[in-house]
Design a protein around this motif. Structure first.
Motif, PDB file in Angstrom:
ATOM      1  N   ALA A 138      15.109 -16.938 -42.516  1.00  0.00           N
ATOM      2  CA  ALA A 138      15.089 -16.006 -41.389  1.00  0.00           C
ATOM      3  C   ALA A 138      13.659 -15.796 -40.908  1.00  0.00           C
ATOM      4  O   ALA A 138      13.379 -15.842 -39.703  1.00  0.00           O
ATOM      5  CB  ALA A 138      15.705 -14.671 -41.803  1.00  0.00           C
TER       6      ALA A 138
ATOM      7  N   TYR B 146      23.758 -20.757 -37.800  1.00  0.00           N
ATOM      8  CA  TYR B 146      24.765 -19.848 -38.336  1.00  0.00           C
ATOM      9  C   TYR B 146      25.380 -20.438 -39.597  1.00  0.00           C
ATOM     10  O   TYR B 146      25.506 -19.768 -40.616  1.00  0.00           O
ATOM     11  CB  TYR B 146      25.860 -19.572 -37.294  1.00  0.00           C
ATOM     12  CG  TYR B 146      27.067 -18.963 -37.929  1.00  0.00           C
ATOM     13  CD1 TYR B 146      27.079 -17.618 -38.233  1.00  0.00           C
ATOM     14  CD2 TYR B 146      28.164 -19.740 -38.303  1.00  0.00           C
ATOM     15  CE1 TYR B 146      28.146 -17.052 -38.880  1.00  0.00           C
ATOM     16  CE2 TYR B 146      29.231 -19.198 -38.962  1.00  0.00           C
ATOM     17  CZ  TYR B 146      29.231 -17.851 -39.246  1.00  0.00           C
ATOM     18  OH  TYR B 146      30.279 -17.296 -39.919  1.00  0.00           O
TER      19      TYR B 146
ATOM     20  N   ALA C  95      11.721 -16.927 -37.155  1.00  0.00           N
ATOM     21  CA  ALA C  95      10.919 -16.101 -36.258  1.00  0.00           C
ATOM     22  C   ALA C  95       9.574 -16.769 -35.981  1.00  0.00           C
ATOM     23  O   ALA C  95       9.098 -16.778 -34.848  1.00  0.00           O
ATOM     24  CB  ALA C  95      10.712 -14.718 -36.865  1.00  0.00           C
TER      25      ALA C  95
ATOM     26  N   PHE D   8      22.893 -20.525 -42.599  1.00  0.00           N
ATOM     27  CA  PHE D   8      22.652 -19.156 -43.075  1.00  0.00           C
ATOM     28  C   PHE D   8      23.891 -18.640 -43.811  1.00  0.00           C
ATOM     29  O   PHE D   8      23.787 -18.037 -44.867  1.00  0.00           O
ATOM     30  CB  PHE D   8      22.343 -18.219 -41.903  1.00  0.00           C
ATOM     31  CG  PHE D   8      20.908 -18.245 -41.457  1.00  0.00           C
ATOM     32  CD1 PHE D   8      20.202 -19.432 -41.413  1.00  0.00           C
ATOM     33  CD2 PHE D   8      20.257 -17.086 -41.076  1.00  0.00           C
ATOM     34  CE1 PHE D   8      18.884 -19.464 -41.001  1.00  0.00           C
ATOM     35  CE2 PHE D   8      18.932 -17.105 -40.663  1.00  0.00           C
ATOM     36  CZ  PHE D   8      18.251 -18.296 -40.627  1.00  0.00           C
ATOM     37  N   ALA D   9      25.041 -18.900 -43.213  1.00  0.00           N
ATOM     38  CA  ALA D   9      26.278 -18.421 -43.832  1.00  0.00           C
ATOM     39  C   ALA D   9      26.441 -19.042 -45.205  1.00  0.00           C
ATOM     40  O   ALA D   9      26.828 -18.356 -46.159  1.00  0.00           O
ATOM     41  CB  ALA D   9      27.463 -18.758 -42.939  1.00  0.00           C
TER      42      ALA D   9
ATOM     43  N   LEU E 280      21.442 -10.564 -38.669  1.00  0.00           N
ATOM     44  CA  LEU E 280      22.388 -11.679 -38.830  1.00  0.00           C
ATOM     45  C   LEU E 280      22.746 -11.859 -40.303  1.00  0.00           C
ATOM     46  O   LEU E 280      23.919 -12.059 -40.645  1.00  0.00           O
ATOM     47  CB  LEU E 280      21.785 -12.963 -38.259  1.00  0.00           C
ATOM     48  CG  LEU E 280      22.637 -14.224 -38.392  1.00  0.00           C
ATOM     49  CD1 LEU E 280      23.921 -14.087 -37.597  1.00  0.00           C
ATOM     50  CD2 LEU E 280      21.886 -15.455 -37.920  1.00  0.00           C
ATOM     51  N   LEU E 281      21.751 -11.743 -41.173  1.00  0.00           N
ATOM     52  CA  LEU E 281      22.043 -11.871 -42.601  1.00  0.00           C
ATOM     53  C   LEU E 281      22.985 -10.743 -43.039  1.00  0.00           C
ATOM     54  O   LEU E 281      23.906 -10.968 -43.824  1.00  0.00           O
ATOM     55  CB  LEU E 281      20.750 -11.834 -43.420  1.00  0.00           C
ATOM     56  CG  LEU E 281      19.756 -12.976 -43.157  1.00  0.00           C
ATOM     57  CD1 LEU E 281      18.570 -12.866 -44.085  1.00  0.00           C
ATOM     58  CD2 LEU E 281      20.416 -14.334 -43.318  1.00  0.00           C
TER      59      LEU E 281
ATOM     60  N   LEU F 196      26.451 -11.554 -41.955  1.00  0.00           N
ATOM     61  CA  LEU F 196      27.057 -12.558 -42.821  1.00  0.00           C
ATOM     62  C   LEU F 196      27.494 -11.954 -44.150  1.00  0.00           C
ATOM     63  O   LEU F 196      28.554 -12.302 -44.690  1.00  0.00           O
ATOM     64  CB  LEU F 196      26.071 -13.698 -43.060  1.00  0.00           C
ATOM     65  CG  LEU F 196      25.885 -14.605 -41.847  1.00  0.00           C
ATOM     66  CD1 LEU F 196      24.700 -15.523 -42.042  1.00  0.00           C
ATOM     67  CD2 LEU F 196      27.139 -15.424 -41.618  1.00  0.00           C
TER      68      LEU F 196
ATOM     69  N   ILE G 239      24.231 -17.251 -47.679  1.00  0.00           N
ATOM     70  CA  ILE G 239      24.700 -15.917 -48.049  1.00  0.00           C
ATOM     71  C   ILE G 239      25.932 -16.020 -48.953  1.00  0.00           C
ATOM     72  O   ILE G 239      26.042 -15.337 -49.967  1.00  0.00           O
ATOM     73  CB  ILE G 239      25.041 -15.100 -46.786  1.00  0.00           C
ATOM     74  CG1 ILE G 239      23.782 -14.832 -45.964  1.00  0.00           C
ATOM     75  CG2 ILE G 239      25.701 -13.791 -47.150  1.00  0.00           C
ATOM     76  CD1 ILE G 239      22.871 -13.804 -46.523  1.00  0.00           C
TER      77      ILE G 239
ATOM     78  N   LEU H 130      13.245 -10.551 -32.428  1.00  0.00           N
ATOM     79  CA  LEU H 130      13.937 -11.692 -33.042  1.00  0.00           C
ATOM     80  C   LEU H 130      13.917 -11.566 -34.560  1.00  0.00           C
ATOM     81  O   LEU H 130      14.937 -11.766 -35.223  1.00  0.00           O
ATOM     82  CB  LEU H 130      13.289 -13.002 -32.604  1.00  0.00           C
ATOM     83  CG  LEU H 130      13.960 -14.250 -33.157  1.00  0.00           C
ATOM     84  CD1 LEU H 130      15.303 -14.454 -32.469  1.00  0.00           C
ATOM     85  CD2 LEU H 130      13.106 -15.480 -32.957  1.00  0.00           C
ATOM     86  N   ALA H 131      12.749 -11.221 -35.104  1.00  0.00           N
ATOM     87  CA  ALA H 131      12.646 -11.094 -36.555  1.00  0.00           C
ATOM     88  C   ALA H 131      13.640 -10.050 -37.048  1.00  0.00           C
ATOM     89  O   ALA H 131      14.371 -10.276 -38.019  1.00  0.00           O
ATOM     90  CB  ALA H 131      11.228 -10.722 -36.953  1.00  0.00           C
TER      91      ALA H 131
ATOM     92  N   LEU I 159      17.237 -11.323 -36.878  1.00  0.00           N
ATOM     93  CA  LEU I 159      17.626 -12.325 -37.868  1.00  0.00           C
ATOM     94  C   LEU I 159      18.072 -11.654 -39.168  1.00  0.00           C
ATOM     95  O   LEU I 159      19.018 -12.104 -39.814  1.00  0.00           O
ATOM     96  CB  LEU I 159      16.476 -13.290 -38.126  1.00  0.00           C
ATOM     97  CG  LEU I 159      16.300 -14.318 -37.004  1.00  0.00           C
ATOM     98  CD1 LEU I 159      14.956 -14.997 -37.106  1.00  0.00           C
ATOM     99  CD2 LEU I 159      17.414 -15.348 -37.037  1.00  0.00           C
ATOM    100  N   PHE I 160      17.400 -10.551 -39.513  1.00  0.00           N
ATOM    101  CA  PHE I 160      17.853  -9.825 -40.698  1.00  0.00           C
ATOM    102  C   PHE I 160      19.226  -9.203 -40.455  1.00  0.00           C
ATOM    103  O   PHE I 160      20.066  -9.140 -41.344  1.00  0.00           O
ATOM    104  CB  PHE I 160      16.824  -8.781 -41.116  1.00  0.00           C
ATOM    105  CG  PHE I 160      15.668  -9.398 -41.811  1.00  0.00           C
ATOM    106  CD1 PHE I 160      15.777  -9.742 -43.151  1.00  0.00           C
ATOM    107  CD2 PHE I 160      14.516  -9.712 -41.143  1.00  0.00           C
ATOM    108  CE1 PHE I 160      14.730 -10.365 -43.808  1.00  0.00           C
ATOM    109  CE2 PHE I 160      13.459 -10.325 -41.791  1.00  0.00           C
ATOM    110  CZ  PHE I 160      13.565 -10.654 -43.120  1.00  0.00           C
TER     111      PHE I 160
END
Lengths: 490, 472
Positions: free
Chosen positions: B407, B388, B411, B391-392, A177-178, A181, B395, A170-171, A174-175
């Protein structure tokens, strides 16, 4: 149906999972056969896909595109090319075989098959999604069923292994996901479409940062040394069929990410990271080999050997040559069939002896003759005996690397020697020597178990003798990828 | 618009108020008190039906009540939250005392929340916040024989009145600087009047004390765990979503109407507070052994994530605040519904009670797992869509530190959510006695469950709804 073949392949297991939810717990036989039949049906669809696929075309085939969340530009885009097709087929094959291998599961079957089919959907979706948002969703969908499958049906330390696997991945994701984006906001108009994103010229620094973000996500999944610590725990504790899928399919999701996202979208970032990829690959190969050599636990040994063998995939990727890429993708397929088979074999032994202590066995070659033959076959394939599939792909990886990083290839050869050592040492301890009287009544492998192994053996032998039939599918797509990496407009 | 012409646009509020007064009156005659709660639900339902989308912003009651798409959004949200809370209260055990008054108080609460969403000047903002706060103090202490409930109410009152005082002080300075209580007027005056920027930032900070208290933003979050633990569980469920959502509504309105020019100033400290809030919430949640306290800290952490959208305040960030609020409200209410069912059965809120829940009540365990996964932001559930968006926004607004901290926090959060999941599925049950699902709770559970799944799989209508609410 043929127009939406990929959607069918992805969602047939999900539909089956939902139907299973509505059946009473007591109908275990029914649930079991239904799940197996579904996996078989899906494999059949996979064969149709294979037959209809045109290997000479480098573009995406079986493209399906529909608007999903128009406000943020998310599309439901599925498609396969020469890179994803072998992975889809591998997933279908292993899902089907591991489902038959699951007949040994005797408790909470309803939940098991529900989660199993859900996992199938997640894995297949990851390999066919061409929209980053969709890709991320499938990627994450894999995690939750995996957590339960390890956590409920696993070994003594299952809870620790399950949550470690979950949090680690998961960790990393998540990166990722960044990173997704960041790509999304760089493009204009904003898009998640992988093909569109691949056409944009990003600045170099941007590529480096985003490459690292994706790298974290993928490296944990592969796992690349030093992110591998979840793997031995998860593998050892997971029940046999789940270990098969974990080694056979889940690890490939990580390297597939490099092929599908990092390399084509961020070629400059990949070039910048190329030497480090090589270093990590060689470290993983040698480290995994030595650690395997030291293991007392059969399953843990195979788990660490995965670190070593996946290192070859990475080495092929780091080479940036046609041979290297071919080798890497082929090694992904081969590792899936070989290690999947080895995990099934460990499971066969464990079901009978309830022990995996390598030093506790001995002389089983006399008692379990068929089993011994098969185990030796898979071990030889894994250590890279010419004529079997492992040799072809590792050879290609080394050949590709030798053209660029001569010393890396030399060092990686140590890994092959180590593989021979730990596998033969394992065979010596388990099959040869005097028979340990404790195991004198072990029955040999049964027909169902043989049935799960034979298809894998066919593939191992066929790829080993005539690799062209599978490379044909892969090579055109990889040529296109390489052109892109070298900055040649394609 | 004067008071009489305003009334025709005031129907939902009138229905809510009318039902509330009727309930107090009926309480004297009706002996089956559960009926009164049911009546309250029906009143809310009637109000929900009568809500109309305002195609152009209207300013009712001489500008003291605005009717715009933004307030429309929060009106629906408030009514929905109160309706689900009342449904949950119907089946709470032991049955709540003074159910008639309880129901009436919740209808007043609905009215108060609507006022919060529709206030456009400092006076109404303060009054509506106080109105909601006083009702909350009462509801928290509703189990007046229970010492924990009493303590919680007192603590809440003391914290609440102090922070309201500080907020009022900030408002008074702002009034002194600009000579107006109207948010639009304040914005115009701030542009022209020769006021020191530092002083204006100071007033924003002072007001954020009171508002931060409502949304349980660190460092004003200390009250939350004790209050959430002591209050009757349906009230806790309500407090974690209702006042919090409307608190965000008011912050959004104040910052975006009056202080948009100062964004560079407040976005820095909001992003710091956001990181602080989510980190404190998540880290402390790990060691909790009581489910209500666990969810309390988790709701602090969730406020931290929502603050990301507010701190960045680009288009996607503001959308993100609202999207996240919908997802969070559905998920958290759903999780608390499960908690109510479990604590009805065991009579306590210890996490240990959840051991083996999947064997005793597979459906309930399944629901709670999905709610926790949604809180953890795992796709394809509503919580992921919320995550989402924030976070978006981080960014896009180049708040990279904020994004990375968020992020990592996500976790960490997954760890404690999975502590509960682990108990439900991985630990065997001691007894196999099934739990009962009272019909109203079951109904509410289905609504929230369907909500998080639909929003996760097909979010576009929700995003559309949010973007229509933001046409200011």
């Amino acid at each position: 149906m043929l127009n939406h073949l990929l959607s069918w392949i992805v969602f047939v297991p999900l539909a089956g999972a939902i139907v299973i939810l509505f059946f009473p717990k007591s109908m275990t036989q029914w649930i079991k056969w239904k799940a197996t039949a579904l996996c078989g049906f899906n494999l059949l669809l996979g064969c149709i896909l294979l037959a209809k696929f045109n290997p000479n075309v480098t573009d995406i085939q079986f493209l399906e595109k529909a608007s999903w969340i128009p406000q943020i530009g998310v599309n439901y885009t599925l498609g396969v090319d020469g890179i994803s097709l072998p992975m889809v087929f591998l997933t279908l094959l292993l899902s089907c075989l591991a489902c038959i291998g699951s007949f040994g599961i005797k408790e909470r079957e309803k939940e098991y098959y529900f989660l199993y089919l859900l996992l199938s959907t997640g894995m297949l979706g990851t390999f066919v999604a061409l929209d980053l948002f969709l890709f991320y969703i499938f990627w994450e969908v894999v995690l939750v069923p995996m957590y339960f499958l390890i956590g409920i049906w696993g070994g003594p330390r299952k809870e620790y292994a399950a949550i470690k696997f979950f949090l680690y991945t998961l960790a990393g994701s998540l990166f990722m996901l960044l990173g997704i984006l960041a790509l999304y906001f760089y493009s204009s108009p904003h898009t998640f479409d992988m093909t569109e994103l691949g056409k944009i010229a990003y600045s170099r620094t941007f590529q480096q940062f985003v490459f690292l973000a994706f790298f974290l996500g993928f490296a944990i999944k592969v796992p690349i040394w030093p992110f591998h610590t979840w793997l031995p725990d998860a593998h050892v504790e997971a029940p046999t069929p789940i270990s098969v899928l974990l080694a056979g399919v889940l690890l490939k999701m990580g390297t597939y990410g490099f092929f599908r996202i990092s390399y084509p979208i961020l070629p400059d970032g990949a070039r910048w990271f190329q030497p480090w990829m090589g270093v990590l690959a060689v470290t993983g190969i040698i480290y995994g080999g030595f650690v395997s050599l030291a293991q007392q636990d059969f399953k843990k040994m195979i788990a660490y050997s995965s670190v070593s063998h996946m290192g070859f995939v990475l080495l092929g990727l780091a080479a940036f040559t046609q041979d290297g890429l071919n080798g890497a993708l082929l090694q992904m397929f081969n590792h899936g069939t070989i290690t999947g088979g080895l995990f099934l074999l460990v499971g066969v032994l464990y079901d009978r002896a309830h022990s995996r202590d390598l030093n506790g066995f001995g002389g089983l070659g006399v008692k379990m003759t068929v089993y011994s033959g098969i185990l030796i076959f898979f071990s030889l394939a894994s250590l890279g005996l010419p004529g079997l599939s492992g040799f072809v792909s590792e050879f290609l990886c080394l050949l590709g690397t030798f053209q660029v990083y001569r010393w890396f290839a030399v060092l990686a050869c140590i890994g092959i020697i180590l593989a021979a050592t730990y596998l033969l040492y394992m065979i010596q301890r388990v099959l040869l020597g005097p028979l340990n009287p404790k195991w004198s009544s072990l029955p040999d492998i049964n027909r169902r178990e043989i049935f799960t192994l034979v298809p894998l053996m066919i593939f191992i032998l066929a790829v080993g003798v005539y690799p062209k039939f599978i490379l044909e599918y892969m090579a055109p797509a990889l040529t296109a990828l390489l052109a892109k990496l070298n900055g040649i407009p394609f | 618009m004067d008071a009489v012409t305003s009334l025709q646009y005031f129907v939902p509020e009138l229905i809510v108020l009318g039902t509330a007064f009727a309930l107090i009156l009926l309480d004297l005659f009706v002996s089956n008190k559960r009926l009164l709660i049911l009546l309250g639900v029906l009143g809310i339902g009637a109000a929900l039906i009568s809500v109309r989308y305002p195609h152009e912003p209207l300013s009712l009651f001489f500008g003291f009540f605005v009717l715009d798409p933004f307030s429309f959004f929060f009106k629906l949200a408030s009514l929905g939250i109160v309706a689900i809370t009342l449904l949950a209260s119907l089946a709470y055990k032991p049955p709540l005392p003074y159910s008639g008054e309880y129901s009436a108080l919740f209808l007043f609460m609905a009215f108060g929340l609507i006022l919060m969403g529709s206030s456009n000047n400092l006076l109404m903002i303060f009054l509506s916040i106080e109105f909601v706060s006083i009702l909350s103090y009462l509801l928290v202490g509703f189990l007046k024989k229970n010492p924990q409930s009493k303590e919680a109410a007192l603590k809440y009152l003391l914290f609440g009145s102090t922070s309201s005082g500080v907020m009022l002080f900030g408002m008074s300075i702002l009034f002194g600087l600009t000579g107006s209580i109207d948010l639009n007027m304040i914005q115009a005056r701030l542009l022209t009047a020769p006021v020191s920027q530092a002083l204006v930032v100071a007033t924003i900070l002072l007001m954020m004390v009171g508002l931060g208290f409502k949304i349980s933003m660190a460092p004003f979050h200390m009250w939350a765990p004790d209050v959430y633990e002591g209050a009757p569980t349906p009230v806790t469920a309500f407090l974690t979503v209702g006042p919090k959502a409307l608190g965000f509504a008011i912050i959004l309105r104040i910052l975006h109407t009056s202080f948009l020019e100062l964004q560079s100033e407040w976005s820095v400290f909001l992003s710091v507070l956001s990181m602080l809030t989510m980190t404190i919430g998540n880290v402390i949640a790990i060691s909790q052994t009581n489910i209500k306290r666990l969810l309390a800290y988790s709701s602090i952490a969730q406020a931290g994530y929502i603050l990301i959208g507010l701190a960045v305040s680009n288009v996607i960030g503001v959308q993100g605040v609202l999207v996240y609020l919908i997802a969070y409200a559905l998920t958290n209410l759903g999780a608390f519904l499960c908690v109510i069912i479990v604590s009805n059965h065991f009579g306590n809120d210890e996490i240990e009670s959840y051991a083996g829940l999947s064997e005793k009540s597979p459906f309930l365990a399944f629901c709670l797992t999905l709610f926790l996964l949604s809180l953890a932001g795992i796709p394809p559930l509503a919580g992921f869509i919320g995550k989402y968006f924030v976070f978006a926004s981080a960014i896009e607004g180049k708040f990279f530190t904020l994004a990375v901290v968020a992020a990592l926090n996500s976790a960490v959060a997954a760890f404690y959510y999975f502590k509960v999941v682990r108990l439900m599925y991985l630990v065997p049950a001691e007894t196999k006695e099934p739990l009962d699902h009272p019909i109203p709770l079951f109904l509410a559970l289905i609504i929230t469950l369907a909500g998080i799944i639909v929003m996760g799989v097909w979010p576009s209508p929700f995003i559309e709804f949010v973007s229509r609410a933001l046409i200011l």
